[in-house]
Design a protein around this motif. Structure first.
Motif, short mmCIF file in Angstrom:
data_model
loop_
_atom_site.label_atom_id
_atom_site.label_comp_id
_atom_site.label_asym_id
_atom_site.label_seq_id
_atom_site.Cartn_x
_atom_site.Cartn_y
_atom_site.Cartn_z
N CYS A 255 8.05 3.60 -4.95
CA CYS A 255 6.87 2.82 -4.59
C CYS A 255 7.19 1.33 -4.52
CB CYS A 255 5.76 3.04 -5.62
SG CYS A 255 5.03 4.69 -5.57
N PRO A 256 6.54 0.58 -3.62
CA PRO A 256 6.77 -0.86 -3.54
C PRO A 256 6.26 -1.57 -4.78
CG PRO A 256 4.91 -0.24 -2.17
CD PRO A 256 5.53 1.04 -2.65
N PRO A 257 6.76 -2.78 -5.08
CA PRO A 257 6.28 -3.52 -6.24
C PRO A 257 4.77 -3.72 -6.20
CG PRO A 257 8.25 -4.55 -5.34
CD PRO A 257 7.82 -3.48 -4.36
N GLY A 258 4.12 -3.53 -7.33
CA GLY A 258 2.67 -3.73 -7.40
C GLY A 258 1.85 -2.61 -6.81
N CYS A 259 2.48 -1.48 -6.49
CA CYS A 259 1.76 -0.36 -5.88
C CYS A 259 0.70 0.16 -6.84
CB CYS A 259 2.74 0.77 -5.53
SG CYS A 259 1.97 2.21 -4.75
N HIS A 260 -0.52 0.37 -6.33
CA HIS A 260 -1.60 0.92 -7.14
C HIS A 260 -1.68 2.44 -7.00
CE1 HIS A 260 -3.00 -3.05 -8.16
NE2 HIS A 260 -3.08 -3.38 -6.89
N HIS A 261 -0.82 3.02 -6.16
CA HIS A 261 -0.71 4.47 -6.00
C HIS A 261 -1.98 5.10 -5.40
CE1 HIS A 261 2.78 3.68 -8.41
NE2 HIS A 261 2.03 3.32 -9.43
N LEU A 268 4.46 8.28 -3.22
CA LEU A 268 4.27 9.57 -3.88
C LEU A 268 3.92 10.69 -2.90
CD1 LEU A 268 2.44 8.55 -7.16
CD2 LEU A 268 4.69 9.62 -6.98
N ASP A 269 3.17 10.37 -1.85
CA ASP A 269 2.77 11.43 -0.92
C ASP A 269 3.97 12.09 -0.27
OD1 ASP A 269 -0.34 11.23 -0.71
OD2 ASP A 269 0.36 9.17 -0.62
N ASP A 270 4.89 11.28 0.26
CA ASP A 270 6.07 11.85 0.90
C ASP A 270 6.96 12.56 -0.11
OD1 ASP A 270 5.25 10.89 3.34
OD2 ASP A 270 6.48 9.07 3.26
N TRP A 271 7.08 12.00 -1.31
CA TRP A 271 7.94 12.61 -2.33
C TRP A 271 7.40 13.97 -2.75
CZ3 TRP A 271 7.34 14.09 -7.45
CH2 TRP A 271 8.53 14.40 -8.14
N VAL A 272 6.08 14.05 -2.97
CA VAL A 272 5.48 15.33 -3.36
C VAL A 272 5.61 16.34 -2.24
CG1 VAL A 272 3.26 16.47 -3.83
CG2 VAL A 272 3.89 14.40 -5.07
N ALA A 273 5.40 15.92 -0.99
CA ALA A 273 5.52 16.84 0.14
C ALA A 273 6.92 17.42 0.23
CB ALA A 273 5.17 16.11 1.44
N GLU A 274 7.92 16.63 -0.16
CA GLU A 274 9.31 17.08 -0.07
C GLU A 274 9.71 17.97 -1.25
OE1 GLU A 274 13.85 15.17 0.03
OE2 GLU A 274 12.07 13.87 0.23
N HIS A 275 9.16 17.71 -2.43
CA HIS A 275 9.66 18.36 -3.64
C HIS A 275 8.72 19.43 -4.22
CE1 HIS A 275 12.06 14.63 -3.57
NE2 HIS A 275 12.97 15.33 -4.22
N ASP A 276 7.51 19.49 -3.74
CA ASP A 276 6.54 20.41 -4.34
C ASP A 276 6.73 21.82 -3.78
OD1 ASP A 276 4.51 21.29 -5.91
OD2 ASP A 276 2.90 20.34 -4.80
N GLN A 277 7.13 22.75 -4.63
CA GLN A 277 7.34 24.12 -4.20
C GLN A 277 6.17 25.04 -4.52
OE1 GLN A 277 10.15 24.85 -2.46
NE2 GLN A 277 10.67 22.68 -2.67
N THR A 278 5.38 24.66 -5.52
CA THR A 278 4.32 25.56 -6.01
C THR A 278 2.92 24.98 -5.89
OG1 THR A 278 4.44 24.68 -8.27
CG2 THR A 278 5.95 26.48 -7.70
N GLY A 279 2.79 23.72 -5.54
CA GLY A 279 1.49 23.06 -5.53
C GLY A 279 1.16 22.34 -6.82
N ALA A 280 2.01 22.50 -7.85
CA ALA A 280 1.76 21.87 -9.13
C ALA A 280 1.85 20.35 -9.05
CB ALA A 280 2.73 22.40 -10.19
N LEU A 281 2.84 19.84 -8.30
CA LEU A 281 2.99 18.40 -8.19
C LEU A 281 1.82 17.78 -7.44
CD1 LEU A 281 6.81 18.00 -7.48
CD2 LEU A 281 5.59 17.45 -9.58
N ALA A 282 1.33 18.47 -6.41
CA ALA A 282 0.18 17.96 -5.65
C ALA A 282 -1.05 17.89 -6.56
CB ALA A 282 -0.10 18.86 -4.45
#
Length: 301
Positions: A255-261, A268-282
């Motif tokens: 995330c960029p500095p100061g990101c409020h997410h 986080l959106d792209d990271w979760v889309a890439e790593h989430d296998q079960t839906g738990a991270l989403a």
């Protein structure tokens, strides 16, 4: 300090000559508005015999090693101290009747990490529903857990006693999840009132109305709390809330500095889309964002 009831405080003496004696006390005037809660270590003066009708005075509250706190809601920064000097938070969640509330579990985890308490996930009513989904959701956190059904098996009680032995553990959870049932199984003489679940709302009915600390037969203490339907985190800074989601830490690093997410710039959106296998991270990301929005009064968690 074991109970607080309308200005009367029940204390257990730790001194060598009167160890285990229960004494009723009141706050000394010199303490002013300083709060005293269950779990506090205090100094007493006056009559400490514990005889009927006698009252000691609390003249000093020792520094607290830990404080479990909540606020009225997420927009209220005023903290309410629930328990002092615990070192473990038992998060009691029924797998059915009432159904589990992962977002409330997440709130308890935030509070545990903020207070420096070790979380212990206690899943009840496994005879009604499989614990697999909940366990999979929190597996990345490496949480310790105990799964119990009805009737409570002696092997499960043995496992729970092992986690609680020698520690000060506070139990939290909403009404009807089985906190008092666990306490009564561990300490039969406690006789804590057991709640039921409304067939109309599916929510537990309040039973225990006060916080109480009980000595465990094998050593240590267990602190039972009233059922909670909400748990405000307005007193915890946003960055501390984020730190309570370590399973998302790798994605947060991008995330960029100061990101409020909460905006499109969040990695986080792209990271979760890439790593989430079960839906738990989403689900966890959704919970984090709901918590962050609720601090601004923008979301109902």
């Amino acid at each position: 300090m074991t109970t607080v009831d309308r200005g009367r405080f029940s204390c257990v003496i730790n001194g060598p000559e009167a160890a285990g004696r229960e004494v009723t006390a009141v706050k000394a005037r010199e303490l002013g508005r300083k709060g005293v809660v269950v779990g506090d270590t205090v100094s007493l003066a006056g009559d400490i015999t514990g005889a009927p009708g006698t009252l000691a005075r609390i003249v000093r509250v020792e520094p607290r090693k830990s404080v479990l706190r909540r606020s009225a809601d997420d927009t209220d920064p005023v903290e309410r101290v629930i328990v002092a000097n615990a070192d473990q938070l038992g998060i009691v969640t029924a797998l059915a009747s009432p159904p589990p509330r992962p977002r409330l579990i997440d709130r308890f985890l935030v509070a545990a990490y903020d207070a420096g308490l070790d979380p212990l996930l206690l899943l009840t009513k496994a005879d009604l529903s499989d614990p697999g989904e909940i366990l999979a959701t929190y597996a990345p956190l490496g949480l310790r857990y105990v799964v119990s059904g009805r009737p409570l098996a002696e092997a499960v009680l043995g496992e729970l006693r092992a986690w609680l032995a020698g520690r000060v553990s506070v139990l939290v959870g909403h009404s009807g999840v089985g906190k008092s049932t666990l306490v009564n199984a561990l300490i039969p003489e406690a006789s804590r009132a057991v709640g039921t679940v409304s067939p109309v709302t599916g929510r537990g009915r309040h039973t225990s109305s006060s916080v109480v600390a009980l000595r465990l037969p094998g050593g240590g203490w267990i602190i039972d709390t009233p059922g909670l339907r909400s748990f405000g985190l307005g007193h915890i800074a946003a960055d501390r809330v984020v730190q309570a989601f370590p399973d998302l830490a790798e994605g947060l690093a991008g995330c960029p500095p100061g990101c409020h997410h909460l905006t499109g710039e969040c990695a986080l959106d792209d990271w979760v889309a890439e790593h989430d296998q079960t839906g738990a991270l989403a689900a966890r990301l959704d919970s984090l964002r709901r918590l962050l929005r609720s601090r601004e009064g923008d979301d109902d968690t």
